[in-house]
Design an enzyme around this catalytic site. Structure first.
Site, PDB file in Angstrom:
ATOM      1  N   GLU A   1       3.937  -5.417  16.861  1.00  0.00           N
ATOM      2  CA  GLU A   1       3.626  -4.278  16.004  1.00  0.00           C
ATOM      3  C   GLU A   1       2.282  -3.697  16.417  1.00  0.00           C
ATOM      4  OE1 GLU A   1       3.604  -6.076  12.129  1.00  0.00           O
ATOM      5  OE2 GLU A   1       1.772  -7.213  12.501  1.00  0.00           O
TER       6      GLU A   1
ATOM      7  N   THR B   1       0.855  -1.187   0.000  1.00  0.00           N
ATOM      8  CA  THR B   1       0.000   0.000   0.000  1.00  0.00           C
ATOM      9  C   THR B   1       0.887   1.231   0.000  1.00  0.00           C
ATOM     10  OG1 THR B   1      -1.590  -1.244   1.328  1.00  0.00           O
ATOM     11  CG2 THR B   1      -1.953   1.122   1.104  1.00  0.00           C
TER      12      THR B   1
ATOM     13  N   LYS C   1       3.997  -9.246   3.613  1.00  0.00           N
ATOM     14  CA  LYS C   1       2.658  -8.668   3.612  1.00  0.00           C
ATOM     15  C   LYS C   1       1.789  -9.514   2.673  1.00  0.00           C
ATOM     16  CE  LYS C   1       0.616  -4.117   4.144  1.00  0.00           C
ATOM     17  NZ  LYS C   1       0.855  -2.665   4.078  1.00  0.00           N
TER      18      LYS C   1
END
Length: 268
Positions: free
Chosen positions: A173, A28, A140
């Site tokens: 995270e 992204t 990802k």
């Protein structure tokens, strides 16, 4: 707006493995003034993920051109790129898939990031833990159900982002961002060898600090380590950097690291 294999459309085959198995990866990117910010880094991320997932060859030249063309449609936005293994065969085997699917979408930039950078954000500990999976750690990939559940629980709180642990209780995270904290002159970030996403901004911060003679210590620690922190920040390629005012019961007032990184590491 959506483009699939370079054609503006929003329909994909039900047999595509992104639908069947979440078989693919994504990135992204921020779009600013009609261009993809850190385009080369996003391509490298996708290439690394495609290699890790043993996917067939992608037409990277075509994808790069499609990303550039899609970004040219907006001054300020978000460009998401999905690479699926494509369609072919039945069952888990992907040997019949020879043509990966390229999916690009363009959407508005989240306006709240601007206000968050000014006022800072709060973090709440998520009850959802990330499974430890060294084979997929850092990638990802399209299997985001853990993050969907983390976000669902976060939406029930007044916090802006989540603190996420792995199944061994180690800090990893946030829901959609990486995490750094400062203790005196020491800068630390979680170890992502077992779970989590190694974000582009995370990599950029580590490199940027090294270029300025400041080392980042990568640690596997429980969430209580933040009790000793003088400052906490979160980051991703869109934010790209946000100061944290509160993490659970711990409150932070310093923006020393945030100001340094904002000046030296966030330029596009």
């Amino acid at each position: 707006m959506f483009w699939i294999n370079g054609v503006e459309q929003n329909l994909i085959s039900a047999s595509d493995r992104s639908v069947q198995f979440g078989d693919g990866c994504f990135t992204t990117a921020r779009v600013s003034l009609g261009r993809v910010v850190w385009l080369d880094k996003h391509i490298l991320r996708l290439q690394s993920a495609v290699e890790r997932l043993l996917m067939p060859a992608v037409n990277w030249n075509a994808l790069t051109k499609e990303m550039i063309e899609a970004a040219s449609h907006t001054e300020d936005g978000v460009l998401k790129v999905i690479i699926s293994r494509g369609s072919g065969g039945r069952g888990y085997s992907g040997t019949a898939c020879q043509h990966p699917t390229r999916i690009i979408s363009l959407s508005d930039y989240p306006a709240h990031y601007h206000s968050w950078r000014e006022r800072g954000i709060s973090l709440a500990l998520s009850p959802i833990s990330l499974a430890r999976s060294p084979l997929l750690a850092g990638v990802k990939h399209l299997n985001r159900l853990e993050q969907v559940l983390i976000r669902a629980h976060l939406d029930q709180t007044a916090a802006d982002e989540a603190l996420v642990l792995d199944t061994d209780g180690m800090l990893v995270e946030c829901c959609a961002a990486n995490l750094f904290w400062r203790k005196g002159d020491e800068i630390l970030t979680p170890d992502l060898r077992q779970s989590g996403v190694d974000g582009i901004m995370r990599q950029r911060i580590i490199t940027c600090l090294a270029n300025h003679g400041r080392q980042v210590t990568i640690v596997a620690q429980p969430v209580d380590v933040l009790a000793e922190a003088d400052e906490v920040i979160v980051c991703n390629a869109l934010m790209p950097l946000l100061p944290v005012n509160r993490a659970e019961q711990w409150v932070y007032h310093s923006r020393q690291l945030f100001d340094f990184l904002n000046q030296h590491c966030c330029e596009a």
